[in-house]
Design a protein around this motif. Structure first.
Motif, short mmCIF file in Angstrom:
data_model
loop_
_atom_site.label_atom_id
_atom_site.label_comp_id
_atom_site.label_asym_id
_atom_site.label_seq_id
_atom_site.Cartn_x
_atom_site.Cartn_y
_atom_site.Cartn_z
N LEU A 149 0.81 -1.21 0.00
CA LEU A 149 0.00 0.00 0.00
C LEU A 149 0.85 1.27 0.00
O LEU A 149 0.40 2.32 -0.47
N LYS A 181 0.68 2.00 -6.44
CA LYS A 181 -0.64 2.58 -6.69
C LYS A 181 -1.36 1.68 -7.68
O LYS A 181 -0.85 1.41 -8.76
N ARG A 198 -5.53 0.01 -8.83
CA ARG A 198 -6.98 0.21 -8.79
C ARG A 198 -7.55 -0.34 -7.48
O ARG A 198 -7.29 -1.48 -7.12
N HIS A 210 -6.88 1.06 -4.55
CA HIS A 210 -5.97 1.40 -3.46
C HIS A 210 -6.67 2.26 -2.40
O HIS A 210 -6.61 1.98 -1.20
N GLY A 211 -7.34 3.29 -2.85
CA GLY A 211 -8.04 4.18 -1.93
C GLY A 211 -9.17 3.49 -1.20
O GLY A 211 -9.41 3.74 -0.01
N GLN A 212 -9.88 2.60 -1.91
CA GLN A 212 -11.00 1.89 -1.30
C GLN A 212 -10.52 0.94 -0.19
O GLN A 212 -11.19 0.77 0.83
N MET A 241 -7.81 1.38 1.71
CA MET A 241 -7.47 2.20 2.87
C MET A 241 -8.74 2.69 3.57
O MET A 241 -8.79 2.71 4.81
N LEU A 242 -9.76 3.06 2.79
CA LEU A 242 -11.02 3.49 3.40
C LEU A 242 -11.66 2.36 4.19
O LEU A 242 -12.17 2.58 5.30
N ARG A 276 2.24 1.30 7.36
CA ARG A 276 2.25 2.04 6.09
C ARG A 276 2.85 3.43 6.30
O ARG A 276 3.63 3.92 5.46
#
Length: 275
Positions: free
Chosen positions: A94, A98, A100, A102-104, A106-107, A157
């Motif tokens: 993480l 980067k 597809r 990645h943000g989801q 972490m959320l 992280r």
């Protein structure tokens, strides 16, 4: 003059704060060595007339305290080690890549920290029942590991992001694979973060009561917090035995912290020298 008054105020404030923090620990230690008649004496005795080891002897004779300590050590250390291995690998991915979703991811990790654990109690119980894992140490290891991976990954992280990627790139130029660069270059630099995360995971596992009380019924498999809870009787509290148990339960945490602190200090020293 104002500076001196400010310094004096800070010293007094810190002294009072230190006293408030240390006194409960002092009282627990003293109570663990008091005879039962002195525990409830009035006025309070801040230093017992006689010291006794009866409370420590009783918790080993009556409650089999050594079994509970052993169970807690097995569960807490094993779960913490598994958490570290999985969290290091996931945090590295993480932090360095980067992709597809990645943000989801972490959320999702952050969201898991906002939800109370008891809402998953019924699904967890059914899951463990279908897997025939109820009343086993492995069930606690599995649940503790799953519960701590998100937060541990978030912690590590942050440590990975502080390490420049040029370190592993230089190692890869010298012939290391990415896996070898991670093990030989990044992990040694990451020891302070890994030690901190391990301490956090161990303490959380060591102190956990809710799941251990719900999923373990066998007296030989119960963990230390469950055994400590048993000292709270229906109409009374066995303060002497509980105080002795608290003193003994703190020892493994202090030992592990002291051991891990060596790596933290070494890592910070190495970082300062490189800087």
């Amino acid at each position: 003059m104002k500076q001196r008054l400010g310094t004096a105020f800070k010293i007094v404030f810190l002294a009072i704060y230190l006293l408030l923090m240390v006194f409960p620990l002092y009282w627990i230690v003293i109570t663990s060595f008091k005879p039962q008649k002195d525990i409830f004496s009035f006025p309070l005795r801040y230093w017992p007339k006689t010291f006794t080891m009866d409370n420590y002897i009783n918790i080993f004779k009556i409650s089999k305290f050594q079994i509970y300590i052993g169970n807690s050590l097995i569960v807490a250390i094993l779960a913490a080690l598994i958490v570290i291995v999985i969290a290091v690998l996931s945090a590295y991915v993480l932090a360095r890549f980067k992709f597809r979703g990645h943000g989801q991811i972490m959320l999702a990790f952050f969201l898991t920290q906002m939800l109370p654990g008891f809402i998953a109690l019924a699904p967890l119980y059914l899951m463990m029942s279908h897997m025939n894992l109820l009343n086993t140490r492995f069930s606690l290891v599995l649940m503790y590991t799953v519960g701590l991976i998100p937060f541990s990954t978030i912690m590590l992280r942050g440590f990975f992001q502080r390490i420049p990627s040029s370190l592993e790139e230089a190692a890869m130029i010298d012939g290391c694979s990415r896996w070898s660069a991670l093990l030989r270059v990044i992990i040694p630099v990451m020891l302070p973060g890994i030690a901190s995360t391990f301490i956090f995971a161990f303490v959380q596992n060591w102190n956990e009561l809710f799941l251990a009380a719900m999923f373990i019924d066998d007296e030989k498999l119960k963990t230390l917090p469950v055994a400590m809870n048993a000292f709270i009787l229906k109409f009374d509290v066995d303060w002497g035995s509980m105080s002795a148990g608290v003193v003994l339960s703190v020892i493994p945490t202090v030992v592990i912290f002291a051991f891990a602190q060596r790596f933290i200090v070494e890592g910070l020293t190495q970082g300062a020298e490189k800087g």
